[in-house]
Design an enzyme around this catalytic site. Sequence first.
Site, short mmCIF file in Angstrom:
data_model
loop_
_atom_site.label_atom_id
_atom_site.label_comp_id
_atom_site.label_asym_id
_atom_site.label_seq_id
_atom_site.Cartn_x
_atom_site.Cartn_y
_atom_site.Cartn_z
N GLU A 302 33.82 -19.46 54.89
CA GLU A 302 34.42 -18.92 56.15
C GLU A 302 34.56 -19.70 57.34
O GLU A 302 33.84 -19.46 58.06
CB GLU A 302 34.40 -17.55 56.21
CG GLU A 302 34.82 -16.88 55.04
CD GLU A 302 34.99 -15.36 55.43
OE1 GLU A 302 34.30 -14.68 56.54
OE2 GLU A 302 35.33 -14.41 54.52
N GLU A 394 36.66 -14.46 47.86
CA GLU A 394 36.25 -13.15 48.29
C GLU A 394 37.28 -12.25 48.94
O GLU A 394 38.24 -12.50 49.44
CB GLU A 394 35.08 -13.44 49.27
CG GLU A 394 34.43 -12.62 49.99
CD GLU A 394 33.62 -12.99 51.01
OE1 GLU A 394 32.85 -13.99 51.09
OE2 GLU A 394 33.51 -12.30 52.16
#
Length: 476
Positions: A302, A394
């Site tokens: 991320e 995710e």
Amino acid sequence: MKRRAKTILAAALAVAATSFAAFVALPANAETATITVANSWSSGYQAQVTVNNESSTALNTWKVELVLPAGTTVGQAWNTTMSVSGSTYTFTPAGWNATIPGNSAANFGFIANGTGRPTSCLVNGKACTGTVTPPSSPAASSPAPSSPAPSPSASVTTPPPPTGSTPLAINGQLRVCGNFLCNQYGKPVQLRGMSSHGLQWFPNCYTGTALDAIAKDWNADLFRIAMYVQEGGYETNPSGFTSQVNNLVDLAEARGMYAMIDFHILNPGDPAYNLQRAKTFFAAVSQRNAAKKNVIYEIANEPNGVSWAGIKNYAEQVIPVIRANDPDAVIIVGTRAWSSLGVSEGSSSSEIISNPVNASNIMYAFHFYAGSHKDNYRAEVQRAAASLPLFVTEFGTGTADGGGSVDTASTTAWIDLLDRLKIGYANWSWADKAEGSAALRPGTCSGGSFAGTGVLTDSGTLLRSRIRTADNFPTA
Ligand code: IDC
């Protein structure tokens, strides 16, 4: 991942660089080029072109002209500048690869939409000569002046029917085709599975028995291995975490599941901070796992607080490290603002669509937490999916902090959307931490028994019911 036998369209091309040859007497065929079909699927193929300079003197520039039959076009090309006139595609240097030093080569690639192979080929204005040969044949790089031009009828090796029934046995080596993830038969597939939590915190959740439940009780296709880099992760013990990741790749493979190797950067959010670690880590795991078909590489969990240009730059440095060892693996690139395609920092997927990573066989990550990310994020995913290959590497059923109760309506809307778009996903998380996103009840992992619904939280119960439904993996 294994480099299977692939039919190669190898054109050994005699190159006479006219302006250059006027000054230097080159031996015949000092320069050659080969065209390799690196990947193919039902509606297209990926070609890699190598222009070799087999003389000891530098070549100043090069030009390859290919004619494609009706119905086949070039969708994108890299490491080259491409121009099109009718059915003729002209490839010239990208800028930085114009000069080919003596005994060296330049490479470029393209994606063909359509299955027709080039019907005509020129290199620096001279007719190419060549033959169609298998990749292992030494003739692949030898000039064959009397042979016809590369044949449009060159065929691609069709894999035999699967011999097992696991997701890995059926689908084999994956590759990106168009905006989908495709299996060895060139058909789009959706992989559904679970993500680990941080390996450093819950090692007893990631045992062979645990993976048995994920594979056989949940019928999952995929296990994501979340290897944090900070917070007590990789940076504290590179060789130990590398071994742990490799061990989990093996456990997943033995159970017929794909393994997604997640380089779990989070804070700091600029992946450049971990660039050297990423290169070291991915060099090691890609070398060690190159012969396996079940590995997918996710190079930056991320990114946040960093521009798309910064992420792209990181990707273009890490991807070649993997490709050098494992050329046909699928690689997933994280996106801006916690892999929200930029949305959580006020941007959008447009910045990627207009400036994609310069690499092939890659996908882009999207993450959501159903309690926090709703209709506007779903709309963006739907829009982006028309232009980009996406993988939800995710997601959580609650809020973005990993807590909160299950937002059933939003989670259901999300999973229905992903099913409809055939976008793969991994749920956060397979762990027994006392937080809403964990699938397992506290104490489960030390108990050592994982199957059934008795050990599951609300989130785990919902995900198990979605993941264990029958897969749709076309083989023809
Ligand atoms: C969270 C965990 C939490 C842990 C924290 C540490 O759920 O237990 O203390 O990380 O950094 C992400 C991240 C993922 C987060 C998760 C929930 O990829 O690491 O896990 N999340 O906050 N992005 C959005 C949410």
